[in-house]
Design a protein around this motif. Structure first.
Motif, PDB file in Angstrom:
ATOM      1  N   GLN A   1       6.766  13.587  -6.128  1.00  0.00           N
ATOM      2  CA  GLN A   1       5.627  13.836  -7.011  1.00  0.00           C
ATOM      3  C   GLN A   1       4.467  14.447  -6.235  1.00  0.00           C
ATOM      4  O   GLN A   1       3.782  15.361  -6.729  1.00  0.00           O
ATOM      5  CB  GLN A   1       5.178  12.535  -7.678  1.00  0.00           C
ATOM      6  CG  GLN A   1       4.117  12.742  -8.757  1.00  0.00           C
ATOM      7  CD  GLN A   1       4.610  13.614  -9.888  1.00  0.00           C
ATOM      8  OE1 GLN A   1       5.577  13.293 -10.565  1.00  0.00           O
ATOM      9  NE2 GLN A   1       3.955  14.762 -10.088  1.00  0.00           N
ATOM     10  N   ASP A   2       4.238  13.972  -5.016  1.00  0.00           N
ATOM     11  CA  ASP A   2       3.174  14.558  -4.193  1.00  0.00           C
ATOM     12  C   ASP A   2       3.452  16.034  -3.914  1.00  0.00           C
ATOM     13  O   ASP A   2       2.535  16.876  -3.946  1.00  0.00           O
ATOM     14  CB  ASP A   2       3.052  13.798  -2.871  1.00  0.00           C
ATOM     15  CG  ASP A   2       2.391  12.442  -3.030  1.00  0.00           C
ATOM     16  OD1 ASP A   2       1.834  12.176  -4.115  1.00  0.00           O
ATOM     17  OD2 ASP A   2       2.439  11.640  -2.073  1.00  0.00           O
TER      18      ASP A   2
ATOM     19  N   LYS B   1      11.755   4.521  -4.211  1.00  0.00           N
ATOM     20  CA  LYS B   1      10.314   4.525  -4.461  1.00  0.00           C
ATOM     21  C   LYS B   1       9.611   5.520  -3.543  1.00  0.00           C
ATOM     22  O   LYS B   1       8.733   6.278  -3.986  1.00  0.00           O
ATOM     23  CB  LYS B   1       9.743   3.119  -4.282  1.00  0.00           C
ATOM     24  CG  LYS B   1      10.109   2.163  -5.401  1.00  0.00           C
ATOM     25  CD  LYS B   1       9.568   0.758  -5.160  1.00  0.00           C
ATOM     26  CE  LYS B   1       9.910  -0.144  -6.340  1.00  0.00           C
ATOM     27  NZ  LYS B   1       9.453  -1.542  -6.130  1.00  0.00           N
TER      28      LYS B   1
ATOM     29  N   VAL C   1       7.516   9.002  -4.822  1.00  0.00           N
ATOM     30  CA  VAL C   1       6.161   9.326  -4.400  1.00  0.00           C
ATOM     31  C   VAL C   1       6.142  10.658  -3.648  1.00  0.00           C
ATOM     32  O   VAL C   1       5.285  11.525  -3.909  1.00  0.00           O
ATOM     33  CB  VAL C   1       5.596   8.199  -3.512  1.00  0.00           C
ATOM     34  CG1 VAL C   1       4.236   8.595  -2.937  1.00  0.00           C
ATOM     35  CG2 VAL C   1       5.491   6.904  -4.313  1.00  0.00           C
TER      36      VAL C   1
ATOM     37  N   ARG D   1       1.576   4.482  -9.770  1.00  0.00           N
ATOM     38  CA  ARG D   1       0.957   5.723 -10.268  1.00  0.00           C
ATOM     39  C   ARG D   1       2.015   6.733 -10.709  1.00  0.00           C
ATOM     40  O   ARG D   1       1.850   7.411 -11.731  1.00  0.00           O
ATOM     41  CB  ARG D   1       0.058   6.311  -9.181  1.00  0.00           C
ATOM     42  CG  ARG D   1      -1.197   5.498  -8.921  1.00  0.00           C
ATOM     43  CD  ARG D   1      -2.177   6.238  -8.038  1.00  0.00           C
ATOM     44  NE  ARG D   1      -1.791   6.206  -6.637  1.00  0.00           N
ATOM     45  CZ  ARG D   1      -2.159   5.259  -5.771  1.00  0.00           C
ATOM     46  NH1 ARG D   1      -2.916   4.263  -6.177  1.00  0.00           N
ATOM     47  NH2 ARG D   1      -1.784   5.317  -4.512  1.00  0.00           N
ATOM     48  N   VAL D   2       3.112   6.834  -9.953  1.00  0.00           N
ATOM     49  CA  VAL D   2       4.169   7.768 -10.331  1.00  0.00           C
ATOM     50  C   VAL D   2       4.878   7.303 -11.602  1.00  0.00           C
ATOM     51  O   VAL D   2       5.194   8.122 -12.479  1.00  0.00           O
ATOM     52  CB  VAL D   2       5.173   7.936  -9.173  1.00  0.00           C
ATOM     53  CG1 VAL D   2       6.336   8.830  -9.599  1.00  0.00           C
ATOM     54  CG2 VAL D   2       4.487   8.530  -7.951  1.00  0.00           C
TER      55      VAL D   2
ATOM     56  N   PRO E   1       1.489   3.281  -4.867  1.00  0.00           N
ATOM     57  CA  PRO E   1       1.824   4.672  -5.214  1.00  0.00           C
ATOM     58  C   PRO E   1       2.928   4.765  -6.267  1.00  0.00           C
ATOM     59  O   PRO E   1       2.888   5.651  -7.125  1.00  0.00           O
ATOM     60  CB  PRO E   1       2.283   5.267  -3.877  1.00  0.00           C
ATOM     61  CG  PRO E   1       1.668   4.409  -2.832  1.00  0.00           C
ATOM     62  CD  PRO E   1       1.654   3.028  -3.415  1.00  0.00           C
ATOM     63  N   THR E   2       3.912   3.860  -6.210  1.00  0.00           N
ATOM     64  CA  THR E   2       4.981   3.882  -7.218  1.00  0.00           C
ATOM     65  C   THR E   2       4.427   3.627  -8.611  1.00  0.00           C
ATOM     66  O   THR E   2       4.858   4.250  -9.582  1.00  0.00           O
ATOM     67  CB  THR E   2       6.053   2.825  -6.880  1.00  0.00           C
ATOM     68  OG1 THR E   2       6.678   3.186  -5.649  1.00  0.00           O
ATOM     69  CG2 THR E   2       7.108   2.755  -7.972  1.00  0.00           C
TER      70      THR E   2
ATOM     71  N   GLN F   1       0.807  -1.223   0.000  1.00  0.00           N
ATOM     72  CA  GLN F   1       0.000   0.000   0.000  1.00  0.00           C
ATOM     73  C   GLN F   1       0.838   1.270   0.000  1.00  0.00           C
ATOM     74  O   GLN F   1       0.441   2.270  -0.612  1.00  0.00           O
ATOM     75  CB  GLN F   1      -0.939  -0.005   1.214  1.00  0.00           C
ATOM     76  CG  GLN F   1      -2.011  -1.072   1.147  1.00  0.00           C
ATOM     77  CD  GLN F   1      -2.981  -0.986   2.311  1.00  0.00           C
ATOM     78  OE1 GLN F   1      -2.578  -0.844   3.463  1.00  0.00           O
ATOM     79  NE2 GLN F   1      -4.265  -1.084   2.025  1.00  0.00           N
ATOM     80  N   ARG F   2       1.976   1.261   0.688  1.00  0.00           N
ATOM     81  CA  ARG F   2       2.760   2.493   0.837  1.00  0.00           C
ATOM     82  C   ARG F   2       3.844   2.617  -0.225  1.00  0.00           C
ATOM     83  O   ARG F   2       4.275   3.722  -0.548  1.00  0.00           O
ATOM     84  CB  ARG F   2       3.380   2.553   2.230  1.00  0.00           C
ATOM     85  CG  ARG F   2       4.051   3.886   2.562  1.00  0.00           C
ATOM     86  CD  ARG F   2       4.202   4.089   4.051  1.00  0.00           C
ATOM     87  NE  ARG F   2       5.077   3.120   4.674  1.00  0.00           N
ATOM     88  CZ  ARG F   2       6.342   3.373   5.014  1.00  0.00           C
ATOM     89  NH1 ARG F   2       6.872   4.565   4.784  1.00  0.00           N
ATOM     90  NH2 ARG F   2       7.066   2.448   5.599  1.00  0.00           N
TER      91      ARG F   2
END
Length: 962
Positions: free
Chosen positions: A898-899, A891, A895, A569-570, A566-567, A561-562
């Motif tokens: 990018q956030d 990774k 994330v 999506r990036v 998220p990776t 999940q962490r």
């Protein structure tokens, strides 16, 4: 779902003679309905099924020894003289084994006068030369001599199956593939009655070859080798050339008349199984599970077969045991003493209990051809808690792919397919693509509508090509499997078999193979609907099995999940951004490289005294070793002098021609791989190059780049670094590179908790200088550049499990000196030694190690009885937590950065990830923010016992940013 692949076509060669003996001895007492022996038969059937399912070969052949003598018997009448005759129970199974292998769709080859090994060697050589990857399934150590960059071995009798590539051969035997013949010649082959040197075993052979390099070198040094083994070596000198001759696999056999259209491989294509004939065969020999599976595929009812699924499956080869047991997977032991015995034998081999038939699921798949049916399913999508979703497209390139059809599943067994762009005379009228996507867009872009997919990054690109930014992807079955079992395969077909015991149609089943493959838009709609609906259905079913397993493992759940979701999506953002390439600069570099290549050719001709083909190993070998008389450093598996890069580098120390050849090869590779190719890979719609990042490949969690590979652009030469100059920023922008400094050494300090390492990093010292200071007993200011270089090699070498032998070779020093350095290192850094010892013990106890964040890194060979395999796993156990933690950190950084970019509304684009480095395209107005914030964010994604440090540079191109 179609996914990118750049693999070579595979030729699978099965050493049938090797396996039928081993299968027989695994289950010698198994009997069929008439009391006939069937143990070897069962073993071969299960092994052939496993290979077909797991190797993915387009061409294959099962090779058996023919009856009668071979040329080796003429050379040496005592060859194989001590072999016992074939047991009668095995001899009775030879003919049915050949029969069933053919019925399963495999070509079978027997060539009188030569051994199966020689036919395999010849086929491997021809296949590799024609651009194939070759996998040889065998348990015969002699065939390790055939391993090269295109040829590997797999031993399916090992548990798990043992794969031997070049490093694998080195780890197993202690010598590389090109030295296997020398190794076997020295130790002899008792099975084939080929004597070696008396009392010389593997350890001595490896020691001699490490010291004297080749068999010839050992023989030349015979007078200087002391003791009994030296005397025995001198006694064997006259025999060794003949022993080597017997052990060497022949690579140039004439297979005309035995392989149709030889030397073409076309006739060796795997065929579909002959199911009616197999049904008769399995009935005749008492194959209960396999017979039931064939009956099901043929649509027949049977008292022993499970009810047929309502899925319209195409006939496929019966599956082996889902547990990976190759010799017990089709025996039904219930109520039969023979069956019970076979199950016990399989258990004794480390296998599993007999396989069950595939899980049967009642399915209902809708094909949507009108708006009423569409609206009903759209309402179901909005009402569902979770929907599996898949796209069918017209291209493997995610940046170019356009939708051909869509499928959805809202509960297991139920799915629909919406055909949108199928064509052909029989294609039905379909709903209009644009209107369907417009109606689906609110649901697709609604983050509250949870979705699950298999490799969701690809589908996200496809929808983006249609102007849809999909939201709400809650799960990815590929990543779920990757987190749970990174060492396994993660395509949907594998996951369905492994986790829910279901089999589905493959892409080749509906679209064909190779040159005969048709675009998906030309697949019949009913067939496409079955295939795509099934994909979504299986995806949902797999997720419902994997998700509870992840929830039960908090550490792995966190990784999923962490880190991974998220990776993904990036990475999709990075791939979509692409990188701007100066095609004109690359063409100029390509021209300059071409000029340099031609000049190097002329220099090589002058040094050789004649023109020759620099790309021909044979011609080069004749020039170097025959005409110029240069020393032979190594030999190939066929016994010819090697001209590989390692050999040329050694010769280049003393001779000019090998140096020119090396430079020529380097320039030619740069030109063909980068300067010629990259301009052709620019997407005309964007003017950029878009790579694909594979997220579920490396067991350590690292990413890999392909089509093109942007992570392996060489930087050690000026010409290689110039290629990075072509990765440019558009006007008004700059390229920024940010990478972690000495990340794996910092992780070692954190994990080992060694006080001296921790202090060096805490005080901001040059860690290599600090290590040199500790090892050489001088102050940091007194450390010389040579001492620092030694310390750097030691620091990084020990992370990767380098031995004293490897360190000595790398530094060009005596092994005793290297051993002393390593001992002194561990004395000064006792925490590192403690970490290594404890990690080995932990890996042996639990079969895996973990990163700092809990990623599980499996080590199947850690308790192997084979010493080299076990040693290799122990080295991996030490390094994997560091490499895996570094992968986790980058990774987290991707994330976090990018956030931050999104939260600040920045126009900066993340355009590449290269191991520990992130590369950005930055508007000049945002440069100060990026240079300050990106390294801060990268350094703060985790709190280790040592400070993380990210260094940043900027420039008009990638090279200038370093």
């Amino acid at each position: 779902m179609t996914t990118p692949s750049d693999s070579l076509p595979i030729l699978l060669l099965v050493d049938g003679s090797s396996y039928l003996y081993r299968a027989f001895h695994a289950m010698p007492d198994l009997r069929g309905p008439q009391g006939e022996p069937t143990g070897a038969l069962h073993g071969m059937v299960n092994m052939m099924g496993w290979l077909r399912d797991h190797i993915g070969a387009e061409h294959a052949v099962c090779v058996f020894d023919a009856k009668g003598p071979t040329f080796r018997d003429e050379w040496y009448p005592e060859y194989k003289a001590h072999r016992p005759s074939m047991p009668d129970d095995l001899r009775a199974q030879i003919e049915p084994i050949h029969e069933v292998v053919k019925l399963l769709g495999w070509p079978v080859l027997e060539v009188p006068g030569i051994e199966a090994d020689d036919a395999i060697g010849t086929l491997a050589r021809v296949a590799a030369a024609s651009g194939h990857k070759v996998v040889i399934s065998t348990g015969d150590k002699d065939l390790a001599q055939l391993v090269n960059p295109q040829v590997s071995l797999i031993n399916t009798m090992a548990k798990p199956p043992e794969v031997l590539d070049i490093p694998g051969v080195q780890a197993k035997f202690g010598v590389p593939p090109e030295r296997i013949i020398d190794y076997l010649t020295l130790i002899g082959d008792t099975v084939d009655n080929v004597p070696g040197v008396e009392k010389v075993g593997p350890k001595t052979a490896v020691k001699w070859l490490a010291e004297y390099d080749t068999l010839e070198g050992v023989m030349a040094a015979a007078d200087s080798i002391k003791g009994v083994v030296g005397e025995n070596l001198r006694k064997a000198l006259d025999w060794l050339p003949q022993g080597r001759r017997l052990i060497t696999v022949k690579l140039d056999c004439d297979l005309t008349g035995y392989v149709p259209q030889w030397p073409s491989l076309d006739a060796l294509a795997l065929k579909a199984p002959d199911l009616p004939a197999l049904l008769d065969f399995y009935t005749r020999y008492g194959f209960r599970t396999a017979r039931a599976e064939v009956e099901k595929q043929l649509g027949l009812s049977s008292a022993t077969a499970a009810p047929a699924a309502k899925t319209g499956k195409a006939p496929k080869a019966p599956k082996p045991s889902a547990t990976g047991d190759l010799f017990g997977g089709d025996v039904d032991p219930v109520g039969e003493a023979a069956g019970d015995a076979s199950a016990n034998e399989a258990s004794a081999m480390g296998g599993a209990s007999p396989a069950s038939t595939l899980t049967q699921v009642d399915t209902h798949y809708d094909t949507i051809l009108d708006w009423a049916a569409f609206d009903q399913w759209l309402a179901r999508l909005h009402a569902a808690q979770l929907v599996a979703f898949d796209t069918e497209t017209d291209s493997l390139d995610p940046m170019k792919a356009r939708v051909v059809g869509l499928s959805f599943s809202d509960h297991v067994g139920s799915a629909c397919y919406i055909p949108l762009r199928h064509e052909g005379p029989d294609a039905p009228t379909q709903l209009p693509l644009d209107e369907v996507l417009a109606k689906l867009k609110p649901w697709l872009e609604d983050a509250s509508k949870a979705k699950v997919g298999q490799n969701i990054k690809y589908d996200t690109h496809v929808l983006a090509n249609h102007g849809i930014r999909i939201q709400g992807y809650a799960h990815d079955t590929m990543l779920e499997s990757y987190v749970l079992e990174a060492h396994r395969r993660h395509n949907l077909g594998e996951l369905a078999l492994r986790f829910v015991n279901r089999a589905g149609l493959s892409y080749e089943d509906v679209a064909g193979k190779g040159a005969q493959q048709i675009p998906f838009a030309q697949v019949a709609v009913d067939r496409a609907s079955q295939y795509s609906s099934e994909d979504s259905d299986l995806t949902l079913h797999v997720h419902e099995t994997l998700w509870p397993r992840l929830q039960a493992e908090p550490g792995l759940l966190d990784i999923y999940q962490r880190f991974e979701l998220p990776t993904s999506r990036v990475l999709q953002r990075i791939e979509r951004n692409g990188v701007l390439i100066d095609a004109d600069l690359l063409r100029q570099q390509s021209h300059e490289l071409g000029q340099r290549i031609m000049a190097l050719e002329q220099e090589a001709y002058e040094l050789a005294g004649q023109p020759f083909n620099l790309g021909s190993p044979k011609q080069l070998g004749e020039i170097l070793f025959v005409k110029q008389g240069l020393p032979v450093v190594k030999k190939t598996a066929s016994g010819a002098p090697s001209t590989n890069e390692e050999v040329l580098e050694k010769l280049a120390e003393d001779y000019p021609l090998p140096a020119r050849i090396l430079e020529y090869r380097g320039m030619a590779k740069l030109k063909s791989t980068y300067t010629d190719k990259l301009p052709l890979m620019i997407n005309p719609a964007t003017g950029r190059v878009h790579t694909n990042y594979a997220q579920a490949v490396a067991v350590t969690g690292r990413l890999s780049s392909n089509d093109p590979n942007l992570q392996n652009i060489p930087v050690r030469t000026a010409e290689g670094r110039r290629i990075r100059e072509a990765f440019i920023a558009p006007p008004g922008h700059v390229i920024v590179s940010a990478d972690y400094s000495q990340i794996e050494l910092r992780i070692m300090a954190h994990i080992s908790q060694d006080e001296n390492l921790l202090r060096a990093f805490a005080e901001g010292m040059d860690v290599h200088r600090a290590t040199a200071s500790e090892i050489f007993g001088v102050t940091p200011d007194e450390v010389s550049s040579e001492q620092r270089r030694y310390a750097k090699v030691i620091n990084f070498g020990l992370i990767y499990g380098m031995s004293a032998f490897g360190l000595a070779s790398n530094l060009g020093i005596e092994r005793s000196a290297a051993s002393a350095y390593i001992e002194r290192y561990f004395t000064r850094y006792p925490g590192v030694k403690r970490y290594m010892d404890e990690t080995r013990a932990l890996a042996k106890a639990q079969g895996y190690v973990e990163t700092v964040f809990g990623r599980r890194l499996w080590l199947p060979e850690i308790n192997s009885p084979n010493g080299p395999s076990r040693a290799g796993a122990e080295r991996a156990a030490i390094n994997a937590p560091m490499q895996g933690t570094a992968a986790d950190l980058i990774k987290l950084s991707m994330v976090a950065v990018q956030d931050a970019l999104d939260a600040q509304g920045k126009a900066t684009l993340m355009i590449m990830q290269v191991h520990d480095e992130l590369v950005f395209e930055v508007p000049e107005a945002e440069l100060d923010w990026v240079k300050a914030e990106v390294p801060r964010l990268m350094a703060s994604v985790a709190a280790l016992r040592v400070p993380l440090l990210a260094e940043v540079g900027a420039g008009p191109n990638w090279e200038a940013a370093h």
